[in-house]
Design an enzyme around this catalytic site. Structure first.
Site, PDB file in Angstrom:
ATOM      1  N   HIS A 189     -11.426  -2.852   6.776  1.00 12.68           N
ATOM      2  CA  HIS A 189     -11.840  -4.009   5.672  1.00 12.68           C
ATOM      3  C   HIS A 189     -11.428  -5.213   7.192  1.00 12.68           C
ATOM      4  CE1 HIS A 189     -10.137  -0.847   3.386  1.00 12.68           C
ATOM      5  NE2 HIS A 189      -8.860  -1.049   2.991  1.00 12.68           N
TER       6      HIS A 189
ATOM      7  N   ASP B 159       0.906  -1.513   0.152  1.00 14.45           N
ATOM      8  CA  ASP B 159      -0.272   0.164   0.028  1.00 14.45           C
ATOM      9  C   ASP B 159       1.134   1.552  -0.273  1.00 14.45           C
ATOM     10  OD1 ASP B 159      -0.860  -2.675   1.746  1.00 14.45           O
ATOM     11  OD2 ASP B 159      -2.763  -1.115   0.947  1.00 14.45           O
TER      12      ASP B 159
HETATM   13 FE   LIG Z   1      -6.338  -1.662  -0.055  1.00 11.81          FE
END
Ligand SMILES: [Fe+2]
Ligand SMILES: *[C@@H]1O[C@H](CO)[C@@H](O)[C@H](O)[C@H]1NC(C)=O
Ligand SMILES: *[C@@H]1O[C@H](CO)[C@@H](O)[C@H](O)[C@H]1NC(C)=O
Ligand SMILES: *[C@@H]1O[C@H](CO)[C@@H](O)[C@H](O)[C@H]1NC(C)=O
Ligand SMILES: *[C@@H]1O[C@H](CO)[C@@H](O)[C@H](O)[C@H]1NC(C)=O
Ligand SMILES: *[C@@H]1O[C@H](CO)[C@@H](O)[C@H](O)[C@H]1NC(C)=O
Ligand SMILES: *[C@@H]1O[C@H](CO)[C@@H](O)[C@H](O)[C@H]1NC(C)=O
Length: 464
Positions: free
Chosen positions: A326, A165
């Protein structure tokens, strides 16, 4: 947000209840980081400068080109005209220059038109050799170099870097700098997905793919980055008729998926030195009978731990994640594949997606079926360690909100940007270290001696 609530959660009550399962509880780092807004470096930043000269190649990046590390895919972009598809390359100790011919692609997205994107596979390289290569032939040539890995074999030391990321914020630049300055010297980056975050801009401003390519070139041109796709690579826009997911990514990044009999660039495997690395796709179908499922079912039995003792899996969306970001997104894939991971004794699983750091105990949760109701993670020495390292530093900022109490399977977690290295010493030992960006280059914030699950199935001790 000026401060974040930090708790050191050693949950005695829970520990006592489950002491049969877990001797040590996990810890949440007490490291207090000043949380500032993460902002992207402006377009005119030094790291985004285009190289001088007419049609000079830019955004140069390399990745492994075959199954064993004797081929390298070289990619670059020219802006003024298509230019040459040729890569000229030579071994450090050789006067013989060879040439390889690549191909060219371009794409449009919203009102953006890409430059001329070149990809060239150079093959039949010698192992363990430094090569120079030249691109931009005919206009403004630029020369770079890389070192091929040693021949695949059980006791070959090799050091992987772990970055996820990344994006292109000031923090991303710090992460990359720390990776480069780390005295452990990673030789290849295992990238956990979410590259440029161009899709966060109005019209998915694809100039941000170009700036990312120029920013990362100082590493990607000199050592292979092994690509895993993240959700920010999906990058599609049905509202304007852009119905092809992964379009910018597919044009810009190539992977050697055919060498592992995969039918898609989103899942594949490579062998490198003493590691067999399986890359999975969180955003492609993985249910039973799907191409990814069928490929993985065939792939695991092919792994030869005598040849490649270390079995590493990469994916974007983590299965064991105790942040409130998430949360549970990796659950459906875990249900499909976790029993294989245990059966084939995967050493470690690296994921990104959650913008923080977390390392699990060796746990599995595979006893459950629809009638027995047994759905607790349990300590399992045949199970992988799960590491979330989505902390590259992109513009979305840190994930600071954690589930409380910290689940026992979570060994260590901290909301800081950073990177890690996985330093394979031989078939039994690998030294893993996570580095937070606030510390000096050599300082480790979480470390673990990995004992290989095939060659030394013993419990490991860790230090943070
Ligand atoms: Fe992601
Ligand atoms: C694309 O559209 C945006 C918004 O309308 C505009 O700011 C930008 O200059 C356009 N870019 C190109 C290459 O035309
Ligand atoms: C990015 O990091 C490099 C290396 O530390 C430095 O030279 C450069 O000035 C930085 N750029 C920005 C915009 O932070
Ligand atoms: C690169 O070339 C090697 C050797 O011919 C081949 O095995 C490999 O599949 C090629 N890779 C790609 C991505 O075309
Ligand atoms: C596994 O690798 C070893 C070492 O390269 C080799 O001798 C052996 O034949 C391989 N096993 C299989 C089943 O291919
Ligand atoms: C953290 O996440 C939980 C669950 O989504 C939410 O209820 C809570 O308000 C969040 N806390 C903060 C400080 O954002
Ligand atoms: C493997 O590496 C570890 C750590 O460096 C070392 O302690 C061990 O002796 C090595 N094993 C062999 C067989 O050399």
């Amino acid at each position: 947000m000026g401060g974040v609530l930090w708790c050191t959660t050693v949950l005695l009550g829970v520990l006592l209840l489950n002491s049969a399962l877990f001797v040590n509880g996990g810890s949440t780092s007490s490291f207090v980081r000043k949380v500032e807004k993460t902002i992207d470096m402006p377009l005119e930043s030094d790291v985004f400068r285009t190289p001088p000269g007419y049609n000079a190649p830019q955004q140069v990046h390399i990745t492994q080109g075959d199954q064993v590390g004797k081929a390298v895919i070289v990619s670059w972009v020219t802006m003024d005209e298509p230019g040459s598809n040729t890569v000229s390359y030579w071994a450090q100790n050789s006067k013989t220059k060879r040439k390889a011919e690549g191909f060219l692609t371009t794409y449009r997205f919203y009102n953006y038109s890409s430059g001329f994107i070149h990809h060239c596979n150079i093959s039949h390289l010698q192992y363990n050799t430094k090569y120079y290569y030249e691109v931009g032939i005919g206009h403004t040539p630029r020369t770079f170099s890389f070192t091929t890995p040693p021949e695949v074999g059980p006791d070959v030391p090799y050091t992987f870097g772990l970055i996820g990321d990344l994006g292109q914020s000031y923090d991303s630049n710090i992460t990359l700098t720390h990776y480069e300055m780390n005295p452990t010297k990673g030789q290849t980056v295992l990238f956990l997905g979410d590259i440029s975050y161009a899709d966060q801009y109005p019209n998915h401003d694809n100039r941000r793919w170009d700036t990312w390519g120029r920013f990362a070139e100082r590493s990607t041109a000199y050592q292979p980055w092994i690509w895993t796709v993240g959700n920010h690579e999906i990058d599609f826009a049905p509202e304007i008729g852009e119905n092809e997911p992964f379009k910018p990514y597919n044009h810009r990044y190539q992977v050697p998926y055919k060498s592992s009999q995969s039918t898609s660039p989103f899942w594949y495997s490579i062998k490198r030195a003493s590691a067999h690395i399986i890359v999975l796709a969180s955003y492609s179908a993985y249910g039973k009978y799907t191409p990814q499922y069928k490929w993985l079912e065939k792939e695991f039995p092919k792994v030869n731990r005598t040849e490649t003792p270390w079995l590493i899996v990469l994916m974007h969306s983590p299965w064991y994640n105790s942040y409130n970001y998430h949360y549970m997104e990796g659950e459906t894939m875990r249900v499909m594949y976790e029993s294989w991971f245990v059966k084939y004794k995967v050493d470690v699983v690296f994921a990104g997606h959650v913008h923080a750091y977390e390392r699990s105990e060796r746990v599995s949760n595979i006893a459950y079926n629809i009638v027995n109701g047994i759905c607790q993670p349990v300590k399992d020495q045949s199970a992988p360690v799960y590491i979330t390292i989505g902390d590259g530093g992109n513009l979305e900022g840190l994930a600071t909100n954690m589930t409380e109490p910290q689940p026992e399977y979570s060994a260590f977690r901290e909301a800081s940007f950073g990177h890690a290295t996985f330093d394979i010493k031989n078939r039994t030992h690998a030294y893993y270290a996570w580095h937070r960006n606030q510390d000096g280059y050599a300082v480790t914030a979480d470390t673990m001696w990995f004992l290989n699950r095939y060659w030394k199935l013993e419990e490991e001790s860790t230090s943070t």
